[in-house]
Scaffold this active site. Structure first.
Site, PDB file in Angstrom:
ATOM      1  N   THR A  16       1.135  -9.799 -24.042  1.00  0.00           N
ATOM      2  CA  THR A  16      -0.007 -10.185 -24.867  1.00  0.00           C
ATOM      3  C   THR A  16       0.232 -11.490 -25.616  1.00  0.00           C
ATOM      4  O   THR A  16      -0.702 -12.285 -25.795  1.00  0.00           O
ATOM      5  CB  THR A  16      -0.321  -9.068 -25.878  1.00  0.00           C
ATOM      6  OG1 THR A  16      -0.715  -7.888 -25.157  1.00  0.00           O
ATOM      7  CG2 THR A  16      -1.440  -9.464 -26.824  1.00  0.00           C
ATOM      8  N   ASP A  60       1.772  -8.524 -17.365  1.00  0.00           N
ATOM      9  CA  ASP A  60       1.341  -7.578 -18.380  1.00  0.00           C
ATOM     10  C   ASP A  60       2.411  -6.489 -18.338  1.00  0.00           C
ATOM     11  O   ASP A  60       2.727  -5.958 -17.271  1.00  0.00           O
ATOM     12  CB  ASP A  60      -0.033  -7.013 -17.998  1.00  0.00           C
ATOM     13  CG  ASP A  60      -0.575  -6.018 -19.008  1.00  0.00           C
ATOM     14  OD1 ASP A  60       0.196  -5.138 -19.436  1.00  0.00           O
ATOM     15  OD2 ASP A  60      -1.763  -6.097 -19.342  1.00  0.00           O
ATOM     16  N   SER A  61       2.989  -6.129 -19.472  1.00  0.00           N
ATOM     17  CA  SER A  61       4.152  -5.246 -19.404  1.00  0.00           C
ATOM     18  C   SER A  61       3.808  -3.844 -18.924  1.00  0.00           C
ATOM     19  O   SER A  61       4.705  -3.059 -18.628  1.00  0.00           O
ATOM     20  CB  SER A  61       4.869  -5.180 -20.755  1.00  0.00           C
ATOM     21  OG  SER A  61       4.158  -4.402 -21.693  1.00  0.00           O
ATOM     22  N   THR A  94       4.026  -5.509 -25.213  1.00  0.00           N
ATOM     23  CA  THR A  94       4.412  -4.404 -26.087  1.00  0.00           C
ATOM     24  C   THR A  94       4.381  -3.037 -25.415  1.00  0.00           C
ATOM     25  O   THR A  94       5.067  -2.115 -25.869  1.00  0.00           O
ATOM     26  CB  THR A  94       3.510  -4.353 -27.336  1.00  0.00           C
ATOM     27  OG1 THR A  94       2.154  -4.092 -26.951  1.00  0.00           O
ATOM     28  CG2 THR A  94       3.596  -5.652 -28.118  1.00  0.00           C
ATOM     29  N   ASP A  95       3.609  -2.863 -24.343  1.00  0.00           N
ATOM     30  CA  ASP A  95       3.464  -1.520 -23.767  1.00  0.00           C
ATOM     31  C   ASP A  95       4.810  -0.930 -23.351  1.00  0.00           C
ATOM     32  O   ASP A  95       5.063   0.260 -23.551  1.00  0.00           O
ATOM     33  CB  ASP A  95       2.520  -1.544 -22.567  1.00  0.00           C
ATOM     34  CG  ASP A  95       1.057  -1.571 -22.976  1.00  0.00           C
ATOM     35  OD1 ASP A  95       0.771  -1.299 -24.157  1.00  0.00           O
ATOM     36  OD2 ASP A  95       0.205  -1.862 -22.118  1.00  0.00           O
ATOM     37  N   GLN A 263      11.554  16.671 -26.523  1.00  0.00           N
ATOM     38  CA  GLN A 263      10.243  16.023 -26.517  1.00  0.00           C
ATOM     39  C   GLN A 263       9.651  15.923 -27.911  1.00  0.00           C
ATOM     40  O   GLN A 263       8.607  15.307 -28.094  1.00  0.00           O
ATOM     41  CB  GLN A 263       9.280  16.746 -25.579  1.00  0.00           C
ATOM     42  CG  GLN A 263       9.017  18.186 -25.920  1.00  0.00           C
ATOM     43  CD  GLN A 263       8.170  18.882 -24.858  1.00  0.00           C
ATOM     44  OE1 GLN A 263       7.053  19.318 -25.133  1.00  0.00           O
ATOM     45  NE2 GLN A 263       8.685  18.986 -23.646  1.00  0.00           N
ATOM     46  N   CYS A 264      10.329  16.483 -28.914  1.00  0.00           N
ATOM     47  CA  CYS A 264       9.858  16.369 -30.294  1.00  0.00           C
ATOM     48  C   CYS A 264      10.159  14.970 -30.832  1.00  0.00           C
ATOM     49  O   CYS A 264      11.256  14.452 -30.613  1.00  0.00           O
ATOM     50  CB  CYS A 264      10.540  17.397 -31.184  1.00  0.00           C
ATOM     51  SG  CYS A 264      10.176  19.102 -30.747  1.00  0.00           S
TER      52      CYS A 264
END
Length: 327
Positions: A16, A60-61, A94-95, A263-264
Protein backbone atom coordinates in the site's frame (compact mmCIF):
# COMPACT_ATOMS: atom_id res chain seq x y z
CA UNK A 1 22.28 -1.33 20.97
CA UNK A 2 23.69 -1.23 17.45
CA UNK A 3 25.93 1.50 16.14
CA UNK A 4 24.39 4.18 13.93
CA UNK A 5 24.36 3.42 10.23
CA UNK A 6 25.95 5.20 7.29
CA UNK A 7 24.71 3.20 4.30
CA UNK A 8 21.08 2.11 4.15
CA UNK A 9 19.57 -0.11 1.48
CA UNK A 10 15.85 0.45 0.89
CA UNK A 11 14.21 -2.65 -0.61
CA UNK A 12 10.79 -1.91 -2.08
CA UNK A 13 8.53 -4.94 -2.52
CA UNK A 14 5.28 -3.09 -3.27
CA UNK A 15 2.40 -2.80 -0.84
CA UNK A 16 0.00 0.00 0.00
CA UNK A 17 2.79 2.45 0.85
CA UNK A 18 3.63 2.98 -2.83
CA UNK A 19 0.34 2.06 -4.49
CA UNK A 20 -1.45 4.24 -7.01
CA UNK A 21 -5.02 4.15 -8.26
CA UNK A 22 -5.93 2.06 -11.30
CA UNK A 23 -9.21 1.17 -12.95
CA UNK A 24 -9.29 -2.00 -10.85
CA UNK A 25 -8.37 -0.27 -7.59
CA UNK A 26 -5.12 0.42 -5.77
CA UNK A 27 -2.13 -1.42 -7.24
CA UNK A 28 1.64 -1.47 -6.59
CA UNK A 29 3.49 1.06 -8.75
CA UNK A 30 7.08 1.61 -9.79
CA UNK A 31 8.75 5.00 -9.48
CA UNK A 32 8.61 5.15 -5.71
CA UNK A 33 12.27 6.11 -5.37
CA UNK A 34 11.67 9.48 -7.02
CA UNK A 35 8.66 10.14 -4.78
CA UNK A 36 10.70 9.20 -1.72
CA UNK A 37 13.56 11.54 -2.62
CA UNK A 38 11.16 14.39 -3.32
CA UNK A 39 9.49 13.90 0.04
CA UNK A 40 12.81 13.62 1.85
CA UNK A 41 13.66 17.14 0.68
CA UNK A 42 10.70 18.35 2.76
CA UNK A 43 11.68 16.45 5.92
CA UNK A 44 13.34 18.22 8.83
CA UNK A 45 16.48 16.82 10.41
CA UNK A 46 19.17 14.45 9.16
CA UNK A 47 18.45 11.11 7.56
CA UNK A 48 20.86 8.33 6.58
CA UNK A 49 22.29 8.08 3.10
CA UNK A 50 20.40 5.41 1.19
CA UNK A 51 20.23 3.50 -2.05
CA UNK A 52 17.05 2.03 -3.48
CA UNK A 53 16.18 -1.28 -5.09
CA UNK A 54 12.86 -2.62 -6.34
CA UNK A 55 12.21 -6.34 -5.99
CA UNK A 56 10.29 -7.61 -8.99
CA UNK A 57 7.47 -8.26 -9.37
CA UNK A 58 6.06 -5.56 -7.09
CA UNK A 59 3.32 -7.13 -5.00
CA UNK A 60 0.18 -6.39 -3.14
CA UNK A 61 1.24 -8.37 -0.08
CA UNK A 62 -1.95 -10.42 -0.26
CA UNK A 63 -0.11 -12.14 -3.13
CA UNK A 64 3.02 -12.78 -1.06
CA UNK A 65 4.21 -16.41 -1.07
CA UNK A 66 7.01 -18.24 0.79
CA UNK A 67 9.13 -18.09 -2.36
CA UNK A 68 9.10 -14.31 -1.97
CA UNK A 69 10.51 -14.71 1.56
CA UNK A 70 13.44 -16.48 -0.04
CA UNK A 71 13.77 -13.69 -2.61
CA UNK A 72 13.86 -11.03 0.10
CA UNK A 73 16.34 -12.99 2.22
CA UNK A 74 18.57 -13.50 -0.82
CA UNK A 75 18.49 -9.77 -1.63
CA UNK A 76 19.58 -8.94 1.92
CA UNK A 77 22.34 -11.55 1.88
CA UNK A 78 23.63 -10.33 -1.50
CA UNK A 79 23.75 -6.73 -0.25
CA UNK A 80 25.67 -7.78 2.86
CA UNK A 81 28.09 -9.92 0.87
CA UNK A 82 28.80 -7.04 -1.49
CA UNK A 83 29.36 -4.63 1.40
CA UNK A 84 26.68 -2.30 0.06
CA UNK A 85 24.97 -1.43 3.33
CA UNK A 86 25.03 -1.31 7.11
CA UNK A 87 21.26 -1.86 7.38
CA UNK A 88 18.22 -2.74 5.29
CA UNK A 89 14.80 -1.07 5.30
CA UNK A 90 12.22 -3.28 3.60
CA UNK A 91 8.98 -1.68 2.39
CA UNK A 92 6.14 -4.21 2.40
CA UNK A 93 2.36 -4.41 2.28
CA UNK A 94 0.57 -4.78 5.59
CA UNK A 95 -1.61 -7.85 4.92
CA UNK A 96 1.29 -10.30 5.25
CA UNK A 97 3.89 -7.99 6.79
CA UNK A 98 3.95 -9.93 10.07
CA UNK A 99 4.44 -13.21 8.21
CA UNK A 100 7.43 -11.86 6.29
CA UNK A 101 8.92 -10.28 9.41
CA UNK A 102 8.72 -13.63 11.19
CA UNK A 103 10.10 -15.64 8.29
CA UNK A 104 13.02 -13.25 7.80
CA UNK A 105 13.77 -13.38 11.53
CA UNK A 106 14.73 -17.03 11.02
CA UNK A 107 16.03 -16.92 7.44
CA UNK A 108 18.48 -14.16 8.45
CA UNK A 109 19.52 -15.49 11.87
CA UNK A 110 23.21 -15.23 11.01
CA UNK A 111 23.05 -11.74 9.47
CA UNK A 112 24.56 -9.13 11.79
CA UNK A 113 23.16 -5.96 10.25
CA UNK A 114 19.70 -4.71 11.32
CA UNK A 115 16.75 -5.38 9.02
CA UNK A 116 13.67 -3.22 9.56
CA UNK A 117 10.31 -3.69 7.85
CA UNK A 118 7.61 -1.07 7.48
CA UNK A 119 4.60 -0.22 5.35
CA UNK A 120 1.47 1.89 5.50
CA UNK A 121 -2.27 1.63 5.90
CA UNK A 122 -2.83 4.43 3.35
CA UNK A 123 -0.75 5.13 0.23
CA UNK A 124 1.88 7.86 0.27
CA UNK A 125 0.25 11.07 -0.96
CA UNK A 126 -3.21 10.22 0.35
CA UNK A 127 -4.60 12.79 2.79
CA UNK A 128 -3.56 11.90 6.33
CA UNK A 129 -1.48 8.92 5.20
CA UNK A 130 0.83 7.17 7.64
CA UNK A 131 3.27 6.31 4.83
CA UNK A 132 5.88 9.04 5.32
CA UNK A 133 5.77 8.97 9.15
CA UNK A 134 6.34 5.22 9.07
CA UNK A 135 9.06 5.34 6.44
CA UNK A 136 11.08 8.25 7.82
CA UNK A 137 10.46 7.11 11.38
CA UNK A 138 11.97 3.77 10.44
CA UNK A 139 14.98 5.50 8.86
CA UNK A 140 15.55 7.57 12.00
CA UNK A 141 15.29 4.47 14.22
CA UNK A 142 17.96 2.80 12.11
CA UNK A 143 20.12 5.92 12.06
CA UNK A 144 19.96 6.11 15.87
CA UNK A 145 21.10 2.52 16.23
CA UNK A 146 17.84 1.42 17.88
CA UNK A 147 17.23 -1.66 15.73
CA UNK A 148 18.58 -5.13 16.45
CA UNK A 149 18.04 -8.19 14.30
CA UNK A 150 14.80 -8.21 12.31
CA UNK A 151 12.17 -5.77 13.56
CA UNK A 152 9.08 -3.97 12.35
CA UNK A 153 8.45 -0.23 12.68
CA UNK A 154 4.84 0.93 12.61
CA UNK A 155 2.92 3.86 14.07
CA UNK A 156 5.96 5.02 16.04
CA UNK A 157 6.68 1.63 17.64
CA UNK A 158 9.57 -0.79 17.17
CA UNK A 159 8.27 -4.37 17.31
CA UNK A 160 9.97 -7.74 17.47
CA UNK A 161 9.92 -9.41 14.05
CA UNK A 162 9.02 -12.84 15.40
CA UNK A 163 6.40 -11.70 17.92
CA UNK A 164 4.34 -9.21 15.95
CA UNK A 165 0.87 -9.74 14.48
CA UNK A 166 -1.53 -7.59 12.52
CA UNK A 167 -4.40 -7.13 14.95
CA UNK A 168 -6.44 -4.41 13.20
CA UNK A 169 -7.35 -3.74 9.59
CA UNK A 170 -8.70 -0.20 9.90
CA UNK A 171 -6.32 1.80 12.09
CA UNK A 172 -2.76 3.11 12.02
CA UNK A 173 -1.85 1.11 15.13
CA UNK A 174 -2.57 -2.09 13.24
CA UNK A 175 0.41 -4.04 14.57
CA UNK A 176 1.35 -5.15 18.04
CA UNK A 177 3.32 -7.86 19.77
CA UNK A 178 0.62 -10.39 20.54
CA UNK A 179 0.15 -10.83 24.31
CA UNK A 180 1.19 -14.47 24.40
CA UNK A 181 2.99 -16.06 27.33
CA UNK A 182 6.71 -16.50 26.76
CA UNK A 183 9.00 -18.28 29.15
CA UNK A 184 11.95 -16.44 30.66
CA UNK A 185 13.87 -19.71 30.85
CA UNK A 186 13.02 -21.09 27.42
CA UNK A 187 15.86 -23.29 26.20
CA UNK A 188 18.18 -21.24 24.03
CA UNK A 189 20.90 -22.71 21.85
CA UNK A 190 22.90 -21.10 19.12
CA UNK A 191 21.25 -22.37 15.98
CA UNK A 192 23.14 -23.08 12.78
CA UNK A 193 22.79 -20.56 9.97
CA UNK A 194 19.55 -21.51 8.25
CA UNK A 195 20.80 -21.11 4.70
CA UNK A 196 17.90 -21.86 2.37
CA UNK A 197 18.44 -24.72 -0.05
CA UNK A 198 14.89 -25.05 -1.32
CA UNK A 199 11.35 -23.97 -0.66
CA UNK A 200 9.24 -25.90 1.84
CA UNK A 201 5.61 -26.88 2.27
CA UNK A 202 4.27 -25.86 5.68
CA UNK A 203 0.52 -26.04 6.15
CA UNK A 204 -1.75 -24.78 8.92
CA UNK A 205 -4.72 -26.69 10.30
CA UNK A 206 -6.90 -24.76 12.77
CA UNK A 207 -8.85 -27.12 14.99
CA UNK A 208 -12.63 -26.71 15.15
CA UNK A 209 -15.55 -28.95 16.12
CA UNK A 210 -15.82 -31.35 13.19
CA UNK A 211 -12.16 -31.45 12.16
CA UNK A 212 -10.95 -35.00 11.70
CA UNK A 213 -8.70 -37.48 9.98
CA UNK A 214 -9.82 -36.44 6.49
CA UNK A 215 -8.39 -32.93 6.90
CA UNK A 216 -5.04 -34.26 8.14
CA UNK A 217 -4.83 -36.84 5.38
CA UNK A 218 -5.72 -34.29 2.71
CA UNK A 219 -2.97 -31.89 3.77
CA UNK A 220 -0.39 -34.67 3.98
CA UNK A 221 -1.40 -35.99 0.55
CA UNK A 222 -1.00 -32.49 -0.90
CA UNK A 223 2.67 -32.49 0.05
CA UNK A 224 2.90 -31.03 3.54
CA UNK A 225 6.36 -31.38 5.06
CA UNK A 226 5.15 -29.80 8.28
CA UNK A 227 1.67 -29.45 9.69
CA UNK A 228 1.03 -26.65 12.17
CA UNK A 229 -2.04 -27.36 14.29
CA UNK A 230 -3.74 -24.36 15.88
CA UNK A 231 -5.07 -26.10 18.95
CA UNK A 232 -7.67 -25.10 21.48
CA UNK A 233 -6.63 -23.38 24.70
CA UNK A 234 -3.42 -24.77 26.12
CA UNK A 235 -2.86 -27.24 23.31
CA UNK A 236 -5.88 -29.52 23.29
CA UNK A 237 -7.82 -31.22 20.53
CA UNK A 238 -10.14 -34.17 19.83
CA UNK A 239 -7.90 -36.80 21.39
CA UNK A 240 -10.81 -39.26 21.68
CA UNK A 241 -11.21 -39.29 17.89
CA UNK A 242 -9.36 -42.51 17.14
CA UNK A 243 -9.15 -41.87 13.40
CA UNK A 244 -7.85 -38.31 13.89
CA UNK A 245 -5.09 -39.48 16.23
CA UNK A 246 -4.25 -42.36 13.88
CA UNK A 247 -3.94 -39.93 10.97
CA UNK A 248 -1.54 -37.77 12.98
CA UNK A 249 0.55 -40.79 13.96
CA UNK A 250 0.69 -41.97 10.36
CA UNK A 251 1.74 -38.50 9.15
CA UNK A 252 4.52 -38.42 11.72
CA UNK A 253 5.74 -41.87 10.67
CA UNK A 254 5.88 -40.57 7.08
CA UNK A 255 8.28 -37.84 8.20
CA UNK A 256 5.86 -34.94 8.49
CA UNK A 257 6.74 -32.52 11.30
CA UNK A 258 3.73 -31.97 13.57
CA UNK A 259 3.71 -28.77 15.64
CA UNK A 260 1.18 -27.13 17.90
CA UNK A 261 0.34 -23.56 18.88
CA UNK A 262 -2.69 -22.12 20.65
CA UNK A 263 -5.41 -20.48 18.60
CA UNK A 264 -6.17 -18.17 21.54
CA UNK A 265 -4.83 -14.62 20.99
CA UNK A 266 -3.11 -14.78 24.39
CA UNK A 267 -2.57 -18.53 24.52
CA UNK A 268 0.35 -20.89 24.84
CA UNK A 269 0.75 -24.65 24.61
CA UNK A 270 1.22 -26.81 27.71
CA UNK A 271 0.40 -30.41 26.84
CA UNK A 272 0.54 -31.50 30.49
CA UNK A 273 -2.57 -29.62 31.63
CA UNK A 274 -5.27 -31.81 30.02
CA UNK A 275 -5.42 -35.39 28.85
CA UNK A 276 -6.65 -34.10 25.49
CA UNK A 277 -3.35 -32.21 25.24
CA UNK A 278 -1.10 -35.10 26.22
CA UNK A 279 -2.96 -37.22 23.69
CA UNK A 280 -1.84 -34.88 20.91
CA UNK A 281 1.72 -34.88 22.22
CA UNK A 282 1.75 -38.67 22.26
CA UNK A 283 0.63 -38.66 18.61
CA UNK A 284 3.83 -36.83 17.67
CA UNK A 285 3.09 -33.13 18.12
CA UNK A 286 5.76 -30.78 19.47
CA UNK A 287 4.91 -27.65 21.39
CA UNK A 288 5.35 -24.17 19.97
CA UNK A 289 4.89 -22.66 23.43
CA UNK A 290 3.59 -19.12 23.07
CA UNK A 291 4.61 -18.61 19.47
CA UNK A 292 2.23 -16.83 17.13
CA UNK A 293 1.03 -18.42 13.92
CA UNK A 294 3.35 -16.13 11.96
CA UNK A 295 6.40 -17.09 14.03
CA UNK A 296 5.69 -20.83 14.04
CA UNK A 297 4.98 -20.88 10.31
CA UNK A 298 8.11 -18.89 9.45
CA UNK A 299 10.27 -20.96 11.80
CA UNK A 300 9.12 -24.29 10.37
CA UNK A 301 9.62 -22.95 6.86
CA UNK A 302 13.16 -21.76 7.57
CA UNK A 303 14.17 -25.01 9.26
CA UNK A 304 12.82 -27.16 6.44
CA UNK A 305 14.17 -24.86 3.73
CA UNK A 306 17.63 -25.28 5.26
CA UNK A 307 17.41 -29.00 4.53
CA UNK A 308 17.04 -30.23 8.11
CA UNK A 309 15.40 -33.60 8.64
CA UNK A 310 12.37 -34.30 10.80
CA UNK A 311 14.31 -34.91 14.02
CA UNK A 312 16.47 -31.81 13.51
CA UNK A 313 13.45 -29.63 12.78
CA UNK A 314 11.71 -30.90 15.91
CA UNK A 315 14.83 -30.19 17.98
CA UNK A 316 15.25 -26.59 16.83
CA UNK A 317 11.54 -25.79 16.69
CA UNK A 318 11.33 -26.33 20.43
CA UNK A 319 14.25 -24.01 21.18
CA UNK A 320 14.29 -20.23 21.33
CA UNK A 321 16.30 -18.93 18.38
CA UNK A 322 15.70 -15.18 18.34
CA UNK A 323 13.30 -14.34 21.17
CA UNK A 324 10.19 -15.87 19.64
CA UNK A 325 9.67 -18.20 22.64
CA UNK A 326 11.36 -16.32 25.50
CA UNK A 327 10.93 -12.82 26.77
Amino acid sequence: MNQSIERLLVLYTGGTIGMQQSAAGLMPASGFEARLRAQQALEAGPLPSWTFRELQPLLDSANMQPTHWLQMASAVRDAVAQGDCDAVLLLHGTDTLAYSAAALSFLLLDIEIPVLLTGAMLPAGSPGSDAWPNLFGAMRALQAGQVQGVQLYFNGALLHGARVSKLRSDAFDAFAEAPRQRLANATAERAPALLPQRSAQVMVLPLYPGVGAAQVQSLVASGAQALLLECYGSGTGPADDVDFIAALRQAHRQGVVLAAISQCPGGHVDFDVYATGSGLRDAGLISGGGMTREAALGKLFALLAAGLDQAQVEHWFGRDLCGEMAG
